[in-house]
Design an enzyme around this catalytic site. Structure first.
Site, PDB file in Angstrom:
ATOM      1  N   TYR A 147       0.814  -1.212   0.000  1.00 46.35           N
ATOM      2  CA  TYR A 147       0.000   0.000   0.000  1.00 46.35           C
ATOM      3  C   TYR A 147       0.850   1.266   0.000  1.00 46.35           C
ATOM      4  O   TYR A 147       0.468   2.280  -0.573  1.00 46.35           O
ATOM      5  CB  TYR A 147      -0.897   0.029   1.248  1.00 46.35           C
ATOM      6  CG  TYR A 147      -2.188  -0.716   1.107  1.00 46.35           C
ATOM      7  CD1 TYR A 147      -2.205  -2.063   0.755  1.00 46.35           C
ATOM      8  CD2 TYR A 147      -3.400  -0.081   1.327  1.00 46.35           C
ATOM      9  CE1 TYR A 147      -3.395  -2.746   0.639  1.00 46.35           C
ATOM     10  CE2 TYR A 147      -4.595  -0.758   1.212  1.00 46.35           C
ATOM     11  CZ  TYR A 147      -4.586  -2.095   0.868  1.00 46.35           C
ATOM     12  OH  TYR A 147      -5.770  -2.763   0.750  1.00 46.35           O
ATOM     13  N   LYS A 197       3.341 -15.793   3.894  1.00 44.15           N
ATOM     14  CA  LYS A 197       3.488 -16.471   2.599  1.00 44.15           C
ATOM     15  C   LYS A 197       4.975 -16.673   2.354  1.00 44.15           C
ATOM     16  O   LYS A 197       5.539 -16.222   1.343  1.00 44.15           O
ATOM     17  CB  LYS A 197       2.822 -15.585   1.512  1.00 44.15           C
ATOM     18  CG  LYS A 197       2.741 -16.202   0.125  1.00 44.15           C
ATOM     19  CD  LYS A 197       1.708 -17.304   0.002  1.00 44.15           C
ATOM     20  CE  LYS A 197       1.799 -17.958  -1.356  1.00 44.15           C
ATOM     21  NZ  LYS A 197       0.917 -19.140  -1.486  1.00 44.15           N
ATOM     22  N   ASP A 229      -3.058 -18.316   2.066  1.00 44.91           N
ATOM     23  CA  ASP A 229      -4.093 -18.956   1.235  1.00 44.91           C
ATOM     24  C   ASP A 229      -4.814 -20.053   2.016  1.00 44.91           C
ATOM     25  O   ASP A 229      -6.038 -20.178   1.965  1.00 44.91           O
ATOM     26  CB  ASP A 229      -3.502 -19.472  -0.090  1.00 44.91           C
ATOM     27  CG  ASP A 229      -2.187 -20.223   0.050  1.00 44.91           C
ATOM     28  OD1 ASP A 229      -1.634 -20.270   1.169  1.00 44.91           O
ATOM     29  OD2 ASP A 229      -1.718 -20.770  -0.960  1.00 44.91           O
ATOM     30  N   ASP A 253      -6.226  -6.837   4.509  1.00 42.21           N
ATOM     31  CA  ASP A 253      -7.345  -6.240   3.764  1.00 42.21           C
ATOM     32  C   ASP A 253      -8.257  -7.353   3.253  1.00 42.21           C
ATOM     33  O   ASP A 253      -9.480  -7.307   3.408  1.00 42.21           O
ATOM     34  CB  ASP A 253      -6.807  -5.408   2.597  1.00 42.21           C
ATOM     35  CG  ASP A 253      -7.931  -4.763   1.806  1.00 42.21           C
ATOM     36  OD1 ASP A 253      -8.903  -4.299   2.445  1.00 42.21           O
ATOM     37  OD2 ASP A 253      -7.860  -4.733   0.561  1.00 42.21           O
ATOM     38  N   ASP A 257     -12.089  -8.805   4.903  1.00 39.12           N
ATOM     39  CA  ASP A 257     -13.353  -8.827   4.149  1.00 39.12           C
ATOM     40  C   ASP A 257     -13.942 -10.231   4.155  1.00 39.12           C
ATOM     41  O   ASP A 257     -15.155 -10.413   4.205  1.00 39.12           O
ATOM     42  CB  ASP A 257     -13.142  -8.367   2.699  1.00 39.12           C
ATOM     43  CG  ASP A 257     -13.458  -6.883   2.513  1.00 39.12           C
ATOM     44  OD1 ASP A 257     -13.219  -6.112   3.466  1.00 39.12           O
ATOM     45  OD2 ASP A 257     -13.943  -6.495   1.430  1.00 39.12           O
TER      46      ASP A 257
HETATM   47  C1  IPM Z   1     -10.194  -1.229   4.122  1.00 40.16           C
HETATM   48  C2  IPM Z   1     -10.511  -0.679   2.764  1.00 40.16           C
HETATM   49  C3  IPM Z   1      -9.371   0.222   2.316  1.00 40.16           C
HETATM   50  C4  IPM Z   1      -8.123  -0.619   2.283  1.00 40.16           C
HETATM   51  C5  IPM Z   1      -9.625   0.924   0.983  1.00 40.16           C
HETATM   52  C6  IPM Z   1     -10.864   1.770   1.019  1.00 40.16           C
HETATM   53  C7  IPM Z   1      -8.436   1.725   0.534  1.00 40.16           C
HETATM   54  O1  IPM Z   1     -10.754  -1.712   1.874  1.00 40.16           O
HETATM   55  O2  IPM Z   1     -10.038  -0.429   5.058  1.00 40.16           O
HETATM   56  O3  IPM Z   1     -10.101  -2.451   4.254  1.00 40.16           O
HETATM   57  O4  IPM Z   1      -7.871  -1.317   1.292  1.00 40.16           O
HETATM   58  O5  IPM Z   1      -7.384  -0.605   3.267  1.00 40.16           O
HETATM   59 MG    MG Z   2     -10.744  -3.606   2.742  1.00 36.97          MG
END
Ligand code: IPM
Ligand code: MG
Length: 368
Positions: A147, A197, A229, A253, A257
Site C-alpha cells: 500500500y 506467505k 491462502d 485487507d 473482508d
Molecule cells: C479497508 C478498505 C481500504 C483498504 C480501501 C478503502 C483503501 O478496503 O479499510 O479495508 O484497502 O485498506
Molecule cells: Mg478492505
C-alpha cells in the site's frame, strides 16, 4: 468532568447516514455518563471534500484531526464511473484514507470478527461449522507493505506498458505489529496465528525471522504458523480454531473482508486503527454508493467502531460492553437491516430505526 474531542469524518456514500447513528449513540453515552463530555467536530473527508475544496483530505480537516483525541470516520469512495471525475491521486482512498493512516501512523488495525449466538443465523456457514460462535481478532499492519511502497508506471524500451509496486517493511515495523499481536493474545486465549506467505515472499521470510526474536518475550503465547491462502480456506471450514490472527497490510485487507463474509455481512465489521499517539475508528466496509441515501445501510460496523473508541481511546470499558450488548439485543429481538434480515419472519428495520433501538437498549443498562 473529562471532555473528549472527536473529529467526525462522515465521508461519502452511506457514510453520513451511518455516522448519524454514531452521533445518536455518542449523545446517549454522554447523557448516561455525567463525568464525560464529547466535543464533536465535523470535517470534510473523501470525495465530498474534493468536490468542495479540491482536496480529499483538506488542511481544515487535518487541523481538526490534529486537535482531536480520537477520530471517527464513516466511509469514503465513489462508484467506478464517478471516481473517474477525480484525479487519480486525489481519489479518496489514495488522497484521503492512506494519508490519514500515514499521518497518525495508525499501524495497528484491529478487526474483530465476532459472531455471538444472537447473530449466528446471519452467517452463511452451517451451524455445525459455527459451533459456539465465532470470536476472532484480525490484526492487520496498516501503514506498510504494498500500500505504501514506491510505485512506478511507465513504458519499457519496447514501448510495453509496465507497473512496479514495492512491498517494503523494515524490521521495526514488523516488530511493532507482532508485539501488538502477542499482547492481544496474552489478553485473550494466548494463541496467535501468524499469517504469512514465506514459501514465496521474502517479506514473509523476514517477518517470520523477526517473529522468532519477538516470541522470546512472550513465552506464554503459543504461535501457530499458517500460509495466507490456507488461512482463507480454514476461515470458512473451521473459523473456531482461530483467536488472534496477525498479518501484513494486504493480507489483512483481504482476509478481513472474508471475515465479513463468514459473518454474513460487511455491515458487521467495525475496526480500530491505532497509532502511538492517535487512533481512528472506522467500519471496515466501503461507502456502498448503490444504496447511499436510502436509509437502509446497516450501521452496526459504525456503532461497533464507536464501542471500540470508547474502550480503546477513552477507557470506558463498561460502557463499550453495554453498547455491544445493546446492538446484540436488537438482533436478538429479531430485527435487522435488509443486508441481514431475510426470509419471511425477518423484522426489517431501516438505518435510523436501528440507531434508535440501540439507544433504547443501551438505556436499559445501569448508568455510570
Ligand atoms: C479497508 C478498505 C481500504 C483498504 C480501501 C478503502 C483503501 O478496503 O479499510 O479495508 O484497502 O485498506
Ligand atoms: Mg478492505
Amino acid at each position: 468532568m473529562k471532555t473528549y474531542k472527536i473529529a467526525l469524518l462522515a465521508g461519502d456514500g452511506i457514510g453520513p447516514e451511518v455516522m448519524k447513528q454514531a452521533v445518536k449513540v455518542l449523545k446517549a453515552v454522554e447523557a448516561r455518563n455525567p463525568e464525560v463530555a464529547f466535543e464533536l467536530n465535523e470535517a470534510l473527508f473523501g470525495a465530498v471534500a474534493y468536490f468542495e475544496t479540491g482536496k480529499s483530505f483538506p488542511a481544515e480537516t487535518i487541523a481538526i484531526c490534529d486537535e482531536a483525541d480520537a477520530i471517527l470516520k464513516g466511509t469514503i469512495g465513489l462508484n467506478h464511473e464517478d471516481s473517474k471525475k477525480i484525479p487519480v491521486d486525489e481519489q479518496p482512498e489514495r488522497g484521503a484514507l492512506l494519508p490519514l493512516r500515514r499521518r497518525y501512523n495508525t499501524y495497528a488495525n484491529f478487526r474483530p470478527v465476532y459472531l455471538p449466538q444472537e447473530l449466528a443465523h446471519f452467517s452463511p456457514l452451517k451451524p455445525e461449522v459455527i459451533g459456539d460462535g465465532i470470536d476472532l481478532m484480525i490484526i492487520r499492519e496498516l501503514v506498510g507493505g504494498l500500500y505504501f511502497g514506491e510505485k512506478e508506471v511507465g513504458k519499457d524500451d519496447n514501448g510495453k506498458r509496465y507497473v512496479r509496486e514495492v512491498l517494503e517493511y523494515d524490521e521495526d515495523q514488523i516488530r511493532d505489529i507482532l508485539k501488538v499481536g502477542f499482547e492481544t493474545a496474552q489478553r485473550r486465549k494466548k494463541v496467535m496465528h501468524n499469517i504469512h506467505k514465506s514459501n514465496v515472499l521474502k517479506s514473509s521470510v523476514l517477518w517470520n525471522e523477526i517473529l522468532e526474536e519477538v516470541a522470546v518475550d512472550y513465552p506464554d503465547v503459543e504461535v501457530k504458523h499458517i500460509l495466507v491462502d490456507a488461512a482463507a480456506t480454514y476461515l470458512c471450514l473451521n473459523p473456531g480454531q482461530f483467536d488472534v490472527m496477525v498479518m501484513e497490510n494486504m493480507f489483512g485487507d483481504i482476509l478481513s473482508d472474508q471475515g465479513g463474509g463468514i459473518l454474513g455481512s460487511l455491515g458487521l465489521m467495525p475496526s480500530a486503527c491505532v497509532g502511538p499517539e492517535k487512533s481512528y475508528y472506522e467500519p471496515s466496509h466501503g461507502s456502498a454508493p448503490d444504496i447511499a441515501g436510502k436509509n437502509i445501510a446497516n450501521p452496526y460496523s459504525m456503532i461497533g467502531s464507536v464501542a471500540l473508541m470508547l474502550e480503546m481511546s477513552f477507557g470506558m470499558e463498561q460502557e463499550a460492553k453495554n453498547l455491544w450488548h445493546a446492538m446484540k439485543s436488537v438482533f436478538a429481538n429479531g430485527y435487522g437491516t435488509p443486508d441481514l434480515a431475510k426470509g419471511e419472519d425477518a423484522k426489517l428495520i431501516d438505518t435510523d430505526a436501528f440507531g434508535d433501538m440501540v439507544v433504547d437498549e443501551l438505556n436499559k443498562a445501569p448508568r455510570a
